[in-house]
Scaffold this active site. Structure first.
Site, mmCIF file in Angstrom:
data_model
loop_
_atom_site.group_PDB
_atom_site.id
_atom_site.type_symbol
_atom_site.label_atom_id
_atom_site.label_comp_id
_atom_site.label_asym_id
_atom_site.label_seq_id
_atom_site.Cartn_x
_atom_site.Cartn_y
_atom_site.Cartn_z
ATOM 1 N N HIS A 106 -39.278 -5.400 -12.427
ATOM 2 C CA HIS A 106 -37.949 -5.863 -12.838
ATOM 3 C C HIS A 106 -37.456 -6.807 -11.733
ATOM 4 O O HIS A 106 -36.571 -6.478 -10.960
ATOM 5 C CB HIS A 106 -37.017 -4.663 -13.004
ATOM 6 C CG HIS A 106 -35.760 -4.938 -13.763
ATOM 7 N ND1 HIS A 106 -35.451 -6.197 -14.250
ATOM 8 C CD2 HIS A 106 -34.728 -4.138 -14.115
ATOM 9 C CE1 HIS A 106 -34.281 -6.140 -14.882
ATOM 10 N NE2 HIS A 106 -33.818 -4.910 -14.811
ATOM 11 N N CYS A 159 -29.845 0.732 -10.196
ATOM 12 C CA CYS A 159 -29.886 -0.454 -11.066
ATOM 13 C C CYS A 159 -29.011 -0.282 -12.301
ATOM 14 O O CYS A 159 -28.606 -1.262 -12.902
ATOM 15 C CB CYS A 159 -31.322 -0.732 -11.483
ATOM 16 S SG CYS A 159 -32.125 0.704 -12.234
#
Ligand code: CP
Ligand code: NVA
Length: 304
Positions: A129, A263
């Site tokens: 990511h 996150c």
């Protein structure tokens, strides 16, 4: 069509430009870059999985840069009915200036990038990511002022963790990762990060000991225990992860001025307790805001 294009599939794709992209993100946040540099350009955004932050920050970011974002749910594309990645990538390349894709498999994003004639951006896969990691280092820089720090990651050695490991290695930031056995970060990425660290001086520790990972850390980071698509062995996983929960006791082992990062989305009571994620050390909302600034930096860098 331009075949000489830059993709952003992994942190390693921007290894020599991390500082430059970080500077751009900071400039966007401070309002130092204005105007509509991406006027007339469109970005296709393909989602095979759910998203709040990635979708909205790319969409708003593209709009703020003068461009046109197109949200494309993969289930409503012909791809969802079996059209090939190659045909989809080639056709979209005739319409848009860039393609962002959140995919179940990293291989899909690699194939997309191979077939597309425009830059392809990884908006999350099972492996990495990278957009998240860029916003994260912006947040660490803002809160701590430098990367002469230790990041202690506890939980699942998944996509977010893999990208954090790589970016820490490139920046020379120390990173200690504690996961249950069998949930360590990707082996290739561990080896890659260890090789990079020989040049940059980053101390890398991969362990199953959560206390060691957060000991005297400047940043304590965790992610959900059950990632999107990992719902199969949910209960077994939850039990294995119990001692990796970021709670007051674990957080006390980090430095007194340590920040807590996640996150998001988060599950309070699983990987983190409410007192920590909603407490004074938590920077998760600033971190989420930085997704917008970092996204604009990436878009500007790749598409302008
Ligand atoms: N952190 C993150 O990528 O959030 P979304 O899944 O909401 O995009
Ligand atoms: N590891 C999580 C990150 C979500 C942003 C997932 O893949 O679901």
């Amino acid at each position: 069509m331009d075949k000489l294009k830059r993709d952003f599939l992994s942190i390693s794709d921007i290894k020599n430009e991390i500082d430059e992209i970080l500077d751009l993100a900071i400039s966007f946040k401070n309002g130092k870059i204005t105007g509509k540099p991406l006027e007339g350009k469109s970005l296709a955004m393909i989602f095979q999985k759910s998203s709040t932050r990635t979708r909205v920050s790319f969409e708003v970011g593209m709009y703020e840069l003068g461009g046109n974002p197109l949200f494309l749910s993969s289930s409503l594309l012909q791809m969802g009915r079996g059209e090939s990645i190659a045909d989809t990538a080639k056709v979209l390349s005739r319409y848009v200036a860039g393609i962002m894709i959140r995919a179940t498999s990293h291989q899909t994003v690699i194939e997309f990038a191979k077939e597309a004639n425009v830059p392809v951006i990884n908006g999350l896969t099972d492996l990495e990511h990278p957009c998240q990691a860029l916003a994260d280092i912006q947040t660490i820089y803002e809160k701590k002022g430098d990367f002469n720090r230790k990041l202690g990651y506890v939980g699942d050695g998944n996509n977010v963790c893999n990208s954090l490991l790589l970016i820490s290695a490139y920046l020379g930031m120390d990173i200690s990762i504690a996961t249950p056995k069998g949930y360590e970060p990707n082996e290739k990425i561990i080896n890659q990060a260890k090789n990079i660290s020989k040049e940059t001086g980053s101390n890398i520790l991969i362990t199953n000991d959560e206390k060691e990972a957060v000991f005297k850390a400047d940043v304590v980071y965790t992610d959900v225990w059950i990632s999107m698509g990992d719902e199969e062995d949910e209960e077994i996983k939850r039990n294995k992860f119990l001692k990796y929960q970021v709670n007051t006791e674990l957080m006390k082992l980090a430095k007194d001025d340590a920040i807590f990062m996640h996150c998001l989305p988060a599950i309070r009571g699983e990987e983190v307790v409410t007192e920590i994620i909603d407490g004074s050390q938590s920077v998760v909302i600033d971190q989420a805001e930085n997704r917008l600034h970092a996204q604009k930096a990436i878009l500007y860098y790749l598409l302008k």
